[in-house]
Each structure stands twice: as structure tokens, then as C-alpha cells.
Design a protein around this motif. Structure first.
Motif, mmCIF file in Angstrom:
data_model
loop_
_atom_site.group_PDB
_atom_site.id
_atom_site.type_symbol
_atom_site.label_atom_id
_atom_site.label_comp_id
_atom_site.label_asym_id
_atom_site.label_seq_id
_atom_site.Cartn_x
_atom_site.Cartn_y
_atom_site.Cartn_z
ATOM 1 N N ILE A 113 6.672 2.467 -9.142
ATOM 2 C CA ILE A 113 5.906 1.233 -8.894
ATOM 3 C C ILE A 113 6.679 0.016 -9.398
ATOM 4 C CG2 ILE A 113 4.430 1.089 -10.963
ATOM 5 C CD1 ILE A 113 3.250 0.682 -7.328
ATOM 6 N N TYR A 114 7.394 0.169 -10.502
ATOM 7 C CA TYR A 114 8.162 -0.955 -11.034
ATOM 8 C C TYR A 114 9.493 -1.165 -10.309
ATOM 9 C CZ TYR A 114 4.974 -1.686 -14.942
ATOM 10 O OH TYR A 114 3.875 -1.988 -15.714
ATOM 11 N N SER A 115 9.938 -0.197 -9.542
ATOM 12 C CA SER A 115 11.238 -0.304 -8.878
ATOM 13 C C SER A 115 11.279 -1.394 -7.806
ATOM 14 C CB SER A 115 11.625 1.034 -8.249
ATOM 15 O OG SER A 115 10.813 1.301 -7.121
ATOM 16 N N THR A 116 10.123 -1.882 -7.397
ATOM 17 C CA THR A 116 10.097 -2.931 -6.375
ATOM 18 C C THR A 116 10.494 -4.297 -6.927
ATOM 19 O OG1 THR A 116 7.754 -3.436 -6.747
ATOM 20 C CG2 THR A 116 8.269 -1.735 -5.117
ATOM 21 N N GLN A 140 0.836 -1.201 0.000
ATOM 22 C CA GLN A 140 0.000 0.000 0.000
ATOM 23 C C GLN A 140 0.873 1.255 0.000
ATOM 24 O OE1 GLN A 140 -3.477 0.058 -0.357
ATOM 25 N NE2 GLN A 140 -2.915 2.170 -0.839
ATOM 26 N N LYS A 141 1.992 1.175 0.678
ATOM 27 C CA LYS A 141 2.947 2.291 0.699
ATOM 28 C C LYS A 141 3.441 2.583 -0.715
ATOM 29 C CE LYS A 141 7.424 3.464 2.663
ATOM 30 N NZ LYS A 141 8.559 3.001 3.463
ATOM 31 N N GLU A 142 3.705 1.535 -1.485
ATOM 32 C CA GLU A 142 4.163 1.711 -2.870
ATOM 33 C C GLU A 142 3.057 2.322 -3.741
ATOM 34 O OE1 GLU A 142 7.235 1.461 -3.907
ATOM 35 O OE2 GLU A 142 7.890 0.717 -1.961
ATOM 36 N N ILE A 143 1.836 1.889 -3.526
ATOM 37 C CA ILE A 143 0.707 2.448 -4.282
ATOM 38 C C ILE A 143 0.506 3.916 -3.914
ATOM 39 C CG2 ILE A 143 -1.799 2.344 -4.607
ATOM 40 C CD1 ILE A 143 -1.538 -0.730 -4.294
ATOM 41 N N ASP A 144 0.582 4.227 -2.630
ATOM 42 C CA ASP A 144 0.435 5.619 -2.185
ATOM 43 C C ASP A 144 1.522 6.506 -2.798
ATOM 44 O OD1 ASP A 144 -1.739 4.798 -0.676
ATOM 45 O OD2 ASP A 144 -0.635 4.788 1.227
ATOM 46 N N LYS A 145 2.737 5.987 -2.853
ATOM 47 C CA LYS A 145 3.844 6.731 -3.455
ATOM 48 C C LYS A 145 3.575 6.961 -4.946
ATOM 49 C CE LYS A 145 8.868 6.415 -4.071
ATOM 50 N NZ LYS A 145 10.039 5.544 -3.863
ATOM 51 N N PHE A 146 3.070 5.927 -5.625
ATOM 52 C CA PHE A 146 2.719 6.043 -7.042
ATOM 53 C C PHE A 146 1.723 7.177 -7.250
ATOM 54 C CE2 PHE A 146 -0.434 5.186 -10.299
ATOM 55 C CZ PHE A 146 0.345 5.015 -11.435
ATOM 56 N N PHE A 147 0.626 7.171 -6.471
ATOM 57 C CA PHE A 147 -0.406 8.193 -6.642
ATOM 58 C C PHE A 147 0.095 9.582 -6.263
ATOM 59 C CE2 PHE A 147 -3.624 4.735 -6.784
ATOM 60 C CZ PHE A 147 -4.234 5.128 -7.968
ATOM 61 N N LEU A 171 3.150 10.776 -6.635
ATOM 62 C CA LEU A 171 3.932 11.236 -7.787
ATOM 63 C C LEU A 171 3.022 11.567 -8.966
ATOM 64 C CD1 LEU A 171 6.876 8.679 -7.532
ATOM 65 C CD2 LEU A 171 7.041 11.169 -7.194
ATOM 66 N N TYR A 172 2.039 10.716 -9.213
ATOM 67 C CA TYR A 172 1.109 10.952 -10.329
ATOM 68 C C TYR A 172 0.361 12.268 -10.132
ATOM 69 C CZ TYR A 172 -2.350 10.348 -13.913
ATOM 70 O OH TYR A 172 -3.123 10.550 -15.022
ATOM 71 N N GLU A 173 -0.141 12.478 -8.932
ATOM 72 C CA GLU A 173 -0.922 13.686 -8.645
ATOM 73 C C GLU A 173 -0.072 14.948 -8.697
ATOM 74 O OE1 GLU A 173 -2.749 12.461 -4.970
ATOM 75 O OE2 GLU A 173 -4.231 11.240 -6.045
ATOM 76 N N GLU A 174 1.236 14.814 -8.543
ATOM 77 C CA GLU A 174 2.161 15.944 -8.679
ATOM 78 C C GLU A 174 2.548 16.170 -10.140
ATOM 79 O OE1 GLU A 174 5.437 14.851 -6.164
ATOM 80 O OE2 GLU A 174 4.375 15.422 -4.323
ATOM 81 N N GLY A 175 2.012 15.345 -11.049
ATOM 82 C CA GLY A 175 2.331 15.471 -12.462
ATOM 83 C C GLY A 175 3.611 14.766 -12.857
ATOM 84 N N ARG A 176 4.180 13.992 -11.965
ATOM 85 C CA ARG A 176 5.435 13.279 -12.208
ATOM 86 C C ARG A 176 5.109 11.845 -12.648
ATOM 87 N NH1 ARG A 176 8.057 14.727 -6.571
ATOM 88 N NH2 ARG A 176 9.641 13.247 -7.218
ATOM 89 N N ILE A 177 4.523 11.737 -13.814
ATOM 90 C CA ILE A 177 3.954 10.479 -14.297
ATOM 91 C C ILE A 177 5.028 9.433 -14.560
ATOM 92 C CG2 ILE A 177 2.602 9.439 -16.165
ATOM 93 C CD1 ILE A 177 1.178 12.272 -16.286
ATOM 94 N N VAL A 178 6.095 9.808 -15.232
ATOM 95 C CA VAL A 178 7.175 8.863 -15.525
ATOM 96 C C VAL A 178 7.792 8.360 -14.224
ATOM 97 C CG1 VAL A 178 9.474 8.619 -16.556
ATOM 98 C CG2 VAL A 178 7.659 9.769 -17.827
ATOM 99 N N GLU A 179 7.977 9.259 -13.274
ATOM 100 C CA GLU A 179 8.529 8.854 -11.977
ATOM 101 C C GLU A 179 7.570 7.923 -11.235
ATOM 102 O OE1 GLU A 179 10.481 11.969 -9.518
ATOM 103 O OE2 GLU A 179 10.121 13.222 -11.293
ATOM 104 N N ALA A 180 6.279 8.160 -11.383
ATOM 105 C CA ALA A 180 5.292 7.297 -10.732
ATOM 106 C C ALA A 180 5.392 5.875 -11.271
ATOM 107 C CB ALA A 180 3.886 7.847 -10.944
ATOM 108 N N VAL A 181 5.487 5.749 -12.572
ATOM 109 C CA VAL A 181 5.603 4.420 -13.196
ATOM 110 C C VAL A 181 6.931 3.775 -12.794
ATOM 111 C CG1 VAL A 181 5.710 3.154 -15.383
ATOM 112 C CG2 VAL A 181 4.061 5.028 -15.099
ATOM 113 N N ASP A 182 8.018 4.543 -12.852
ATOM 114 C CA ASP A 182 9.314 4.009 -12.426
ATOM 115 C C ASP A 182 9.263 3.549 -10.971
ATOM 116 O OD1 ASP A 182 10.594 4.350 -14.852
ATOM 117 O OD2 ASP A 182 11.432 6.317 -14.318
#
Length: 147
Positions: free
Chosen positions: A44-47, A22-29, A31-42
Motif C-alpha cells: 500500500i505504501y509502495s505507491t 481500489q486496485k491497490e486496496i484490493d491488493k492490500f487485502f 496479501l493481508y488475507e494470505e497472512g502476508r501482513i508486512v507485504e500488504a503494508v509495503d
């Protein structure tokens, strides 16, 4: 008394383990909500170190996510639809994200091969309305048959 302590310990461990993904999902969202879409995808996959073997597929996801708002408008938030686990080793989590034009479903699947949760798959689609209609029709027909 020992049984209460054992149950409390088990519940704590289960909630702690689910907190990890859930921590990873929260981090994804975040980043996404800050407009950092590429970082959000990176993020979630970094795990999962094995995802580097799928760099072309991940790049495709990044491109699609970057183009999403162009197709469906401004992002207006998210709602967690649900979560299902198989033997505390594989967990599916679904979110409904709201955009101006239409909702989009985001799906996360986490896998725990040993002691740490890793992303197994991430996807998104806009077919949720079709599934809602099918589900509702089956539910309505079931009620009619039971009458």
C-alpha cells in the motif's frame, strides 16, 4: 448524441481513476488475507515514493498490524463502509474488518497530485463503536426534537 458520448467518456474516466486506488486496496487485502501482513503494508505504501522518509512510522504500522490478531482474534472478512472524494484529488476510503473479538476500522487516503493516485495515509483503529454510539445518539435526539 454528442452529450451522451461526452457523459459516457467522463463516467468512464472517473471510474477508471477510482479503479486505480481500489486496485491497490484490493491488493492490500489479498496479501493481508494470505497472512502476508508486512507485504500488504509495503504494497500500500509502495505507491508513494515519499513514504521512504517515514520508514520508522511504517515499521511501527507493520508491527502493530502483525500484533493485531493476537489482540482481537482471527480475521473474518471486511466490509467497505464508504468513500468520499474532494475535487477528484483526495479520496478517503473506510473499511470495517471483522475479527473474533471486535471490529477494526481501516482507513485509506489517496492523493492525486497529477495523473496517478498515491497513498497519502493509511491507519486503523478500534474506536468505531464509540463513533456509532455518538452518531446514533445524535440521530435519535434529532428525531425527538423534530416530533
Amino acid at each position: 448524441m454528442k452529450l451522451k458520448i461526452l457523459i459516457s467518456t467522463i463516467l468512464f474516466l472517473v471510474s477508471f481513476e477510482s479503479f486505480a486506488y481500489q486496485k491497490e486496496i484490493d491488493k492490500f487485502f489479498k496479501l493481508y488475507e494470505e497472512g502476508r501482513i508486512v507485504e500488504a503494508v509495503d504494497s500500500i505504501y509502495s505507491t508513494n515514493k515519499w513514504m521512504s522518509n517515514k520508514s520508522d512510522e511504517i515499521q511501527n504500522v507493520k508491527t502493530q498490524m502483525q500484533n493485531l490478531q493476537t489482540l482481537v482474534g482471527e480475521y473474518h472478512g471486511k466490509v467497505k463502509l464508504g468513500e468520499e472524494s474532494l475535487e477528484d484529488r483526495l479520496t478517503y476510503i473506510s473499511y470495517l474488518t471483522m475479527f473474533e473479538r471486535q471490529p477494526v476500522r481501516l482507513e485509506f487516503v489517496f492523493y492525486r497530485p497529477k495523473d496517478k493516485w498515491i497513498i497519502y495515509s493509511y491507519s486503523f483503529d478500534d474506536n468505531i463503536d464509540e463513533e456509532l454510539i455518538d452518531f446514533s445518539r445524535k440521530k435519535i435526539v434529532g428525531r425527538m426534537e423534530g416530533s
